[in-house]
Design an enzyme around this catalytic site. Structure first.
Site, short mmCIF file in Angstrom:
data_model
loop_
_atom_site.label_atom_id
_atom_site.label_comp_id
_atom_site.label_asym_id
_atom_site.label_seq_id
_atom_site.Cartn_x
_atom_site.Cartn_y
_atom_site.Cartn_z
CD1 TRP A 319 3.19 -1.75 -1.92
CD2 TRP A 319 5.16 -2.20 -0.99
NE1 TRP A 319 2.96 -2.69 -0.95
CE2 TRP A 319 4.15 -2.99 -0.35
CE3 TRP A 319 6.48 -2.31 -0.55
CZ2 TRP A 319 4.44 -3.87 0.68
CZ3 TRP A 319 6.75 -3.20 0.49
CH2 TRP A 319 5.74 -3.97 1.08
CG ASP A 320 2.09 -4.82 -5.00
OD1 ASP A 320 2.14 -3.95 -4.11
OD2 ASP A 320 1.15 -5.61 -5.11
CD GLU A 461 -0.72 -2.94 3.16
OE1 GLU A 461 -1.76 -3.62 3.11
OE2 GLU A 461 -0.10 -2.58 2.15
CE LYS A 575 -2.86 -7.11 3.96
NZ LYS A 575 -3.33 -5.87 3.29
CD GLN A 576 1.71 -7.09 3.40
OE1 GLN A 576 0.78 -7.70 2.89
NE2 GLN A 576 2.11 -5.93 2.93
#
Length: 750
Positions: A319-320, A461, A575-576
């Site tokens: 998906w980046d 995630e 995580k992010q």
């Protein structure tokens, strides 16, 4: 001058890092920033874009070709290698203007090595190197040059039926991949104006008795072909012809052609930051790393999560691409952006197969996508660092937001370009199939009269199999809105073609149901008391701690913190960016107080365990008017691959390499954040918020196939419309509309 990245001194501990940092490439292949005497033990890799192979039950990954630039220099019978003799001085650099790698090494005996090499942007198959030695005291010199076929693979080997032949002054390596039997050819030719070149059974040798102060230069020309290359009937003949043609032209002419093509690219993408050379260089380097992994030549692959720096993450596309990289291409290189969108369209059948595999309809895009769009993320993606046993993860099964992300990418491309044809060439069909899958995956709660999306993994995630993840639900809503708008556009402009698409995919009945899904989908909203959006159902009930406190519980250095057994699972440590990613991308949907509340809540709880995180916190901070925070996070993101401050392992899984998402994300912060650029269907808006130290921010951009030059200063924007433009474009500066005719220039105060 774009800039040069240089490191002085030699340290064996930095070999892996420098291999990524000094990467060169042209999108067809990437060549790691290693030295000529290195082998697979120093992680030399020539990674091919779009060619994948699986050996038995090992992970399927991109193929690394043999190394055509292996050279060992001998001085009076001794190998002059940094691996065997400590250098007195050493330098490695990348000239980003033309993606040229250089090294200079001096040993304590007065022997010096200087080399330059590049992968041609003018001809995707061509590689060239210049290798010069200097002898301060004189002596016997030997240069041993060969194609090194002892290849570094993570899950190989990938090549069989290997042969090395010598044909008319050219060494030709041929092999087939194991899975698809695709042929790979690497051809090599060495020439020297200073000494005779001898041919041995395995390579070239150049020998000379040199006087004090004399130099010896060898030029190595290489070509890489594969049988799937378009318009190539015989890749072996093509490779031989290529290196012979390169040798006739010579190194400098090849370099000039490469530089000319790079200049064309830099003319469109270069960003200038007056008042902050450190930030400018870091941003340009981020852009450079994107470009060397950009598949300019095809629409059948996109940009892998680690670029072309190796085989990490199976060389897969995530998906980046849509969230972090595509905005750069839409703005600066729209033809390439189109290729990236077409990649998703071309792999629609793979997404349909995945949806069917799981019992759903529509298109469930792969979490780790390769050339066919099928899912190559494994069910057991990590190993338990304590037991060595495989860990069942749910990246492939539950990150359903990927299909919404694909829609987001297509729609953002359309808004910036106005490219109707992309919708008719499969874009609309892809969008409809993605929302059909999301509808198929959703649950309708009769008692609440709403749709929910349950059992997912969101952008965070670390927390798997959760319910009503904020990012997933919002992205789904945006995908549904885009699908509805696409129908409106096609009904107005191309009603017959829309009817054909709907008939082709049997969308009539689903259309009404999906409209209902759009209207009744549950979207987690800011709490009345705090303004904070709960990341997922029950998130606030988990242990509230910080990453710093959590890490005190770590037993082994590289243990994985996320699901199913990691120490972050039952905590609020993420995580992010997840909720903050929502408020950053769709900031107009939230008040300033709500954006601030979510930034202030989630920022202390974010571990930044991914290179995708800091750029989003920078972008979100701009939207919150927290410019000091934004600058700090921007610099972290832009320095990711300069500093090497990133994780090399997830558990025992090697995840090193370059970070295209952070590279693209850094550009997003600079242009979409500080520059305040936003695309709508028929116009572009700017709401700049420059850091105090930046005097101005200058760049070029495309909108609706029209080209503009933009220079933003504190309180003013200068817009220049290129004379080649063909239509008027409206720019909105802090709510005020300004029409730009072809060839016009305006200075606008804000």
């Amino acid at each position: 001058m774009v800039g040069t990245i240089t490191e002085h001194g030699f340290n064996k501990e930095q070999i892996e890092f420098f291999g990524s940092k000094f990467l060169i490439g042209n999108g067809f292949l990437g060549y790691r920033g290693t030295l000529e005497e290195y082998t697979k033990h120093e992680l030399v890799a020539c990674t091919l874009s779009g060619l994948y192979d699986q050996n038995g039950t090992k992970w399927r990954e991109p193929v690394n070709a043999p190394n055509p630039f292996f050279i060992v220099a001998q001085y009076n019978g001794e190998d002059m290698s940094v691996l065997k003799r400590k250098p007195a001085a050493h330098m490695q650099s990348i000239d980003m203007q033309g993606a040229v790698h250089s090294r200079q090494t001096t040993f304590d005996n007065g022997f010096c090595i200087a080399s330059r090499r590049f992968v041609s942007m003018a001809d995707k198959h061509v590689m060239a190197a210049e290798y010069t030695v200097f002898c301060e005291h004189g002596g016997d010199i030997s240069l041993n040059i060969k194609i090194d076929s002892d290849i570094w693979d993570l899950n190989g080997p990938h090549l069989e039926n290997v042969s090395l032949n010598h044909k008319g002054g050219v060494f030709v390596y041929c092999a087939n991949t194991i899975e698809l039997k695709e042929k790979i050819v690497v051809a090599q030719k060495a020439v020297s104006a200073h000494a005779e070149v001898f041919e041995t059974g395995s390579g070239f040798v150049i020998q000379k008795a040199m006087s004090s102060g004399e130099t010896l230069t060898a030029n190595i020309y290489a070509a890489v072909y594969k049988s799937s290359d378009e318009d190539i009937e015989n890749c072996e003949s093509a490779a031989i012809a290529s290196v012979n043609a390169s040798a006739r032209l010579g190194f400098e002419k090849l370099l000039a052609a490469n530089a000319a093509r790079w200049q064309q690219i830099w003319d469109d993408v270069l960003v200038t930051i007056d008042g902050d050379k450190e930030a400018e260089l870091a941003l340009r380097y981020s852009t450079y790393l994107l470009l060397v992994s950009t598949p300019f030549h095809t629409s059948h692959v996109a940009i892998p999560a680690r670029g072309l720096s190796g085989q990490v993450y199976k060389g897969a596309m995530f998906w980046d691409t849509e969230i972090y990289m595509l905005p750069f291409y839409c703005c600066c290189l729209p033809k390439t952006a189109r290729n990236l969108v077409l990649y998703r369209i071309n792999t629609l059948e793979g997404a349909r197969r995945k949806a069917k595999e799981y019992g759903y309809r529509g298109a469930f895009y792969a979490w780790e996508s390769q050339e066919t769009g099928d899912e190559y993320c494994t069910e057991y993606n990590l190993n338990d660092i304590f037991t060595g046993r495989p860990i069942r993860t749910y990246f492939r099964d539950k990150q359903v937001h990927i299909s919404a992300d694909v829609v987001y990418g297509i729609w953002e491309y359309y808004k910036m370009t106005g490219d109707d044809e992309i919708l008719l060439e499969g874009g609309a069909e892809t969008i409809f199939e993605c929302v059909r899958f999301l509808y198929s995956y959703s649950y309708f709660k009769c008692d609440k009269d709403r749709f929910e999306i349950l059992d997912v993994t969101g952008a965070d995630e670390y927390h798997e199999r959760i319910h009503n993840d904020a990012f997933t639900n919002v992205m789904t809503k945006k995908a549904l809105e885009a699908a509805a708008r696409v129908i409106e556009i096609l009904e107005t402009k191309y009603p017959e073609k829309l009817a054909n698409i709907i008939e082709k995919i049997d969308y009539v009945k689903d259309k009404k149901a999906i409209d209902d899904f759009k209207n009744k989908l549950y979207i987690p909203s800011p709490q009345k008391e705090t303004g904070v959006i709960e990341q997922y159902d029950g998130y606030f009930k988990t242990e509230d701690t910080t990453p710093r406190e959590l890490k005190k519980r770590i037993i082994k250095k590289d243990e994985y913190l996320g699901s199913p057994n990691g120490i972050a699972v039952n905590t609020q440590v993420i995580k992010q960016a997840d909720v903050v990613l929502v408020t950053a991308l769709f900031d107009k949907d939230y008040t300033l107080d709500q954006k601030l509340a979510n930034f202030n809540y989630y920022e202390p709880r974010t571990e930044h365990g991914s290179s995708l995180s800091t750029c989003i916190y920078a972008l979100a901070a701009v939207k919150c008017d927290l410019l000091d925070y934004a600058y700090k996070y921007f610099m972290r993101a832009a320095h990711t691959d300069l500093s090497g401050d990133y994780k090399l392992y997830a558990g025992d899984l090697y995840i090193g390499g370059t970070h295209p998402a952070a590279n693209g994300g850094s550009w997003m912060v600079a242009i979409l954040g500080f520059g305040g650029l936003r695309a709508y269907e028929r116009e572009v808006s700017f709401e700049p918020k420059l850091p105090e130290r930046w005097k101005s921010l200058a760049f070029r951009m495309y909108c609706q196939n029209q080209k503009f030059e933009v220079k933003i200063a504190h309180g003013s924007i200068i817009l220049n419309s290129f004379a080649c433009n063909t239509k008027e474009i409206t720019f909105v500066i802090y709510g005020k509309k300004h029409k730009m005719q072809p060839g016009a220039a305006q200075t606008i105060k804000y």
